[in-house]
Design a protein around this motif. Structure first.
Motif, short mmCIF file in Angstrom:
data_model
loop_
_atom_site.label_atom_id
_atom_site.label_comp_id
_atom_site.label_asym_id
_atom_site.label_seq_id
_atom_site.Cartn_x
_atom_site.Cartn_y
_atom_site.Cartn_z
N LEU A 91 36.64 41.88 26.36
CA LEU A 91 37.41 43.01 25.95
C LEU A 91 38.04 43.97 27.21
CD1 LEU A 91 35.78 44.36 22.69
CD2 LEU A 91 37.81 43.14 22.91
N VAL A 92 37.08 44.25 27.97
CA VAL A 92 37.35 45.02 29.11
C VAL A 92 38.26 44.30 30.04
CG1 VAL A 92 36.42 46.27 31.04
CG2 VAL A 92 35.26 46.64 29.04
N ARG A 93 37.80 42.97 30.45
CA ARG A 93 38.87 42.09 31.13
C ARG A 93 40.36 42.08 30.57
NH1 ARG A 93 37.36 35.90 32.30
NH2 ARG A 93 39.59 35.16 33.00
N ALA A 94 40.32 41.63 29.14
CA ALA A 94 41.62 41.59 28.67
C ALA A 94 42.33 42.77 28.97
CB ALA A 94 41.53 41.25 27.23
N LEU A 99 46.88 45.53 31.62
CA LEU A 99 47.65 46.70 32.11
C LEU A 99 47.69 46.36 33.42
CD1 LEU A 99 45.58 49.44 29.87
CD2 LEU A 99 47.84 48.60 29.47
N ARG A 100 47.37 45.39 34.16
CA ARG A 100 47.48 45.11 35.57
C ARG A 100 46.71 46.09 36.46
NH1 ARG A 100 53.06 43.56 33.82
NH2 ARG A 100 52.96 41.45 33.86
N CYS A 101 45.55 46.44 35.92
CA CYS A 101 44.66 47.38 36.60
C CYS A 101 44.41 46.80 38.17
CB CYS A 101 43.43 47.75 35.97
SG CYS A 101 43.55 48.42 34.42
N THR A 106 32.23 48.09 37.71
CA THR A 106 30.95 47.66 36.72
C THR A 106 29.67 47.43 37.62
OG1 THR A 106 30.35 46.07 35.30
CG2 THR A 106 31.59 45.27 37.13
N ARG A 107 28.83 47.69 37.16
CA ARG A 107 27.56 47.49 37.77
C ARG A 107 26.96 46.24 37.42
NH1 ARG A 107 24.70 50.86 40.24
NH2 ARG A 107 22.86 49.96 39.93
N ASP A 108 27.70 45.39 36.51
CA ASP A 108 27.23 44.19 36.17
C ASP A 108 28.01 43.13 37.12
OD1 ASP A 108 26.88 41.54 35.18
OD2 ASP A 108 27.69 42.27 33.09
N ALA A 109 27.21 42.70 38.09
CA ALA A 109 27.55 42.01 39.11
C ALA A 109 27.93 40.63 38.75
CB ALA A 109 26.42 41.59 40.14
N THR A 110 27.52 39.99 37.62
CA THR A 110 27.96 38.57 36.95
C THR A 110 29.26 38.76 35.99
OG1 THR A 110 26.36 38.95 34.99
CG2 THR A 110 25.52 38.10 37.06
N ALA A 111 29.51 39.60 35.74
CA ALA A 111 30.78 40.03 34.92
C ALA A 111 32.23 39.85 35.69
CB ALA A 111 30.83 41.25 33.99
N ALA A 116 41.51 38.00 36.99
CA ALA A 116 42.35 38.17 38.17
C ALA A 116 42.48 39.46 38.61
CB ALA A 116 43.98 37.86 37.46
N ILE A 117 41.47 40.27 38.13
CA ILE A 117 41.48 41.57 38.29
C ILE A 117 40.35 41.67 39.42
CG2 ILE A 117 41.13 44.40 37.92
CD1 ILE A 117 43.85 43.13 36.93
N ALA A 118 40.35 42.51 40.49
CA ALA A 118 39.22 42.62 41.29
C ALA A 118 37.98 43.28 40.82
CB ALA A 118 39.54 43.19 42.55
N HIS A 119 36.72 43.15 41.03
CA HIS A 119 35.77 44.04 40.33
C HIS A 119 34.75 44.54 41.35
CE1 HIS A 119 34.41 39.79 40.49
NE2 HIS A 119 33.14 40.27 40.33
#
Length: 132
Positions: A91-94, A99-101, A106-111, A116-119
């Motif tokens: 959901l967060v990714r979608a 919104l082209r963030c 995030t603290r979740d290194a595996t997510a 297409a968005i940097a994390h």
């Protein structure tokens, strides 16, 4: 941003990292977004631990800091078929991709590995902002 806020409420050193992230984003004039569902989760955790009044006040303050975004059915459909291991991350990714963030913090290194968005982690994002 959701993962950050879900966990900062429960662990002190993570809380400190997230407060540093908030201060840096506010001082750097960064536009911050949060899913409305994350506010629900934040409220629940705070109300359980600190009481109703504090939880409501904190959510109101977060609404002043963040551009709260609705979760649309289209995001749920995208999340349901995404390759994220967790539906909520989907959901967060979608939302972020729609919104082209510029980044998902995030603290979740595996997510978000295939997004297409940097994390990045909160302190890595603080460092990035400080180097601009």
């Amino acid at each position: 941003m959701f993962t950050v806020f879900q966990h900062w409420l429960q662990v002190r050193h993570i809380h400190d990292e997230c407060m540093e992230l908030l201060r840096t984003c506010v001082n750097s004039d960064v536009e911050m977004m949060i899913a409305v569902s994350s506010l629900k989760d934040t409220y629940y955790i705070l109300a359980k631990r600190y009481g109703e009044s504090f939880a409501r006040q904190t959510v109101a303050e977060l609404l002043d800091l963040f551009d709260a975004q609705p979760l649309l059915v289209a995001y749920a459909r995208t999340a349901a078929v995404s390759n994220e291991s967790d539906f909520e991350d989907g959901l967060v990714r979608a939302l972020a991709e729609s919104l082209r963030c510029d980044a998902i913090v995030t603290r979740d290194a595996t997510a978000f590995q295939n997004s297409a968005i940097a994390h990045c982690a909160p302190l890595a994002f603080v460092e990035h902002l400080n180097n601009l």
